[in-house]
Enzyme design. Structure first.
Site, PDB file in Angstrom:
ATOM      1  N   HIS A  55       0.836  -1.225   0.000  1.00 39.89           N
ATOM      2  CA  HIS A  55       0.000   0.000   0.000  1.00 39.89           C
ATOM      3  C   HIS A  55       0.860   1.261   0.000  1.00 39.89           C
ATOM      4  CE1 HIS A  55      -3.315  -2.706   1.238  1.00 39.89           C
ATOM      5  NE2 HIS A  55      -2.389  -3.231   2.025  1.00 39.89           N
TER       6      HIS A  55
ATOM      7  N   SER B  84      15.381  21.199 -15.698  1.00 40.18           N
ATOM      8  CA  SER B  84      14.193  21.993 -15.974  1.00 40.18           C
ATOM      9  C   SER B  84      14.627  23.297 -16.631  1.00 40.18           C
ATOM     10  CB  SER B  84      13.469  22.282 -14.660  1.00 40.18           C
ATOM     11  OG  SER B  84      12.663  23.437 -14.806  1.00 40.18           O
TER      12      SER B  84
ATOM     13  N   LYS C  41      16.133  21.195 -10.425  1.00 41.97           N
ATOM     14  CA  LYS C  41      15.481  19.968 -10.888  1.00 41.97           C
ATOM     15  C   LYS C  41      16.405  19.025 -11.642  1.00 41.97           C
ATOM     16  CE  LYS C  41      11.446  19.227 -10.983  1.00 41.97           C
ATOM     17  NZ  LYS C  41      10.367  19.943 -11.657  1.00 41.97           N
TER      18      LYS C  41
ATOM     19  N   GLU D 127       9.804   8.374 -17.033  1.00 43.58           N
ATOM     20  CA  GLU D 127       8.435   8.867 -17.235  1.00 43.58           C
ATOM     21  C   GLU D 127       7.936   8.576 -18.643  1.00 43.58           C
ATOM     22  OE1 GLU D 127       7.626  12.913 -15.544  1.00 43.58           O
ATOM     23  OE2 GLU D 127       9.683  12.696 -14.867  1.00 43.58           O
TER      24      GLU D 127
END
Ligand code: ARG
Length: 457
Positions: A156, A277, A283, A290
């Site tokens: 979970h 970024s 970043k 992704e």
């Protein structure tokens, strides 16, 4: 351009219809298979006396020339042709004259396209197999490198029990081994030759289908000519295998993304496989992971498209089936791209054992082991579970963890507690004690590493 099939149809088709009908923009990638298939066909026509040996040899030499010229770039694919089959035959006939027109004896584009596609996808399966093996190599490398690193295992997405990082990584190895197995199985059914089924009913010529199949590396021939030209199960199966590969890569991606986040900091991905970024200087984005996660949707879509195209099609060939190729090509291209970036991304990532350990220490993930300790001292599991839960609750109230709760406090809960409890609930013991086959103990992890290696030879 005059159509090779002009005969019954003599009026001009509209150019819009020609464009709509054409598949050469995407099936030209099968030119090697188309030409090799035709060479085997010509050889069979010669060997069976359907054509003279001289004619067969001329065709084979001519086809060899077309192949070489396409490979060297001396010959360009003519996109105004309907498909790759028409193009090759047209060039051949242009070069050889009337003999070229004999190549299409005892075959049809229906069995020809089925042949080309099986041969093309067969080699894609082999390439994908190699790429999955590379990824398995990268996983093995990381597992061996970080064999004893402890991390929290989750259920979970809540910290559950301590495990070895290597154990976690090897879980993906097991998935990928099954993917390899599925691909092997799919390739077996793919490797059946449809050539010689002709348009749908077989042929009146004394062909030798087995000779042709053998020359092209097939294990068997289609037993029913309608099936030979109508079957696209091999595409569905391959797409289903590829969708499963992507599902696995997507789960792995998700974890790499989480683990490399500032919140987790369990790993850091190499600069070579991350991006910055354009606006936020701090970043380091896991774009490759992704994108892999995102591209999974495409491959699922390809599978759905294929199933839906085939649904309700009457036997045998229908032009709908031309739609098989783009879906399956898109899926193989996507999977190959993802695997090519994934393997080095995993190979070059750096684990951060201190952070994993810290996360493992904070979440009461040894509470099960505390309960097990009491069970071993004679308490029934349910009672031990309840007591441990109460101790955890006290720790939470007091901002403590099980390792730092004083012994005097433990004694208030049960006289079964001895000083050895601290040793028993240390993360190292928790992991080391899980010696059940397939568990997270070091011995089990080492056995898994051996197993994966064995499966790769
Ligand atoms: N381009 C066609 C395809 O990909 C080849 C087979 C054409 N057969 C036919 N009977 N029109 O399916």
């Amino acid at each position: 351009m005059a159509k090779l099939w002009a005969g019954r149809v003599s009026g001009e088709t509209s150019s819009i219809a020609d464009d709509f009908n054409s598949s050469i923009s995407f099936d030209s990638r099968m030119y090697v298979q188309d030409i090799t298939g035709s060479m085997a066909h010509a050889a069979m026509l010669g060997a069976t006396g359907i054509l003279s040996q001289k004619e067969a040899d001329t065709l084979i030499d001519g086809l060899q020339g077309v192949l070489e010229d396409l490979q060297s770039g001396a010959l360009q694919i003519d996109l105004s042709c309907e498909d790759i089959h028409m193009f090759v035959e047209q060039v051949l006939t242009g070069r050889l004259g009337d003999v070229g027109k004999k190549l299409h004896t005892a075959r049809s584009r229906n069995d020809q396209v089925a042949l080309d596609l099986r041969m093309y996808l067969r080699s894609e399966v082999d390439e994908i197999t190699g790429l999955i093996k590379n990824l398995l190599g990268a996983i093995l490398h990381q597992a061996e490198e970080n064999k004893t690193v402890i991390m929290p295992g989750y259920t979970h997405l809540q910290r559950a029990q301590p495990i070895l990082f290597s154990h976690h990584l090897l879980c993906y190895a097991m998935m990928l081994l099954r993917d390899l197995d599925r691909l092997r199985d799919c390739r077996k059914r793919m490797n059946v030759s449809p050539i010689g089924c002709c348009a749908l009913a077989g042929t009146t010529y004394p062909t030798d289908r087995r000779m042709e199949a053998k020359a092209l590396g097939f294990d068997d021939v289609a037993k029913n000519s309608l099936d030979g030209v109508s079957d696209r199960d091999f595409c569905v199966e391959l797409l289903s295998c590829l969708a499963t590969v992507m599902m696995h890569l997507s789960r792995f991606s998700e974890e790499l993304i989480l683990w490399s986040s500032w919140e987790f900091q369990f790993i850091s991905l190499s600069d070579a496989y991350t991006t910055g970024s354009s606006i936020m200087p701090q970043k380091k984005n896991p774009d490759m992971a992704e994108l892999t996660r995102g591209k999974t949707g495409r491959v699922y879509g390809d599978l759905m498209a294929m199933l839906t195209t085939l649904k309700g099609l009457p036997l045998a060939y229908n032009k709908d089936m031309q739609e098989d190729k783009e879906a399956v090509f898109d899926a193989v291209d996507t999977v190959k791209m993802c695997l090519k970036v994934f393997a080095p991304m995993v190979e070059t990532m750096t684990a951060k054992p201190e952070n994993m350990k810290k996360a493992a220490q904070g979440g009461f993930i040894n509470a099960t082991d505390l309960a097990d300790y009491l069970v071993k001292k004679g308490l029934p599991f349910r009672s031990a579970y309840k007591l441990s839960g109460q101790i955890v609750a006290q720790c939470i109230r007091e901002g403590k963890v099980l390792e730092t709760l004083p012994f005097s406090e433990y004694q208030k809960y049960s006289s079964l507690f001895g000083e050895d409890l601290y040793e028993e609930i240390s993360l190292e013991t928790c992991v080391g004690k899980r010696i059940s086959e397939g568990g997270t103990s070091l011995a089990s992890v080492e056995a898994q590493i051996d197993y994966v290696k064995q499966m790769l030879v």
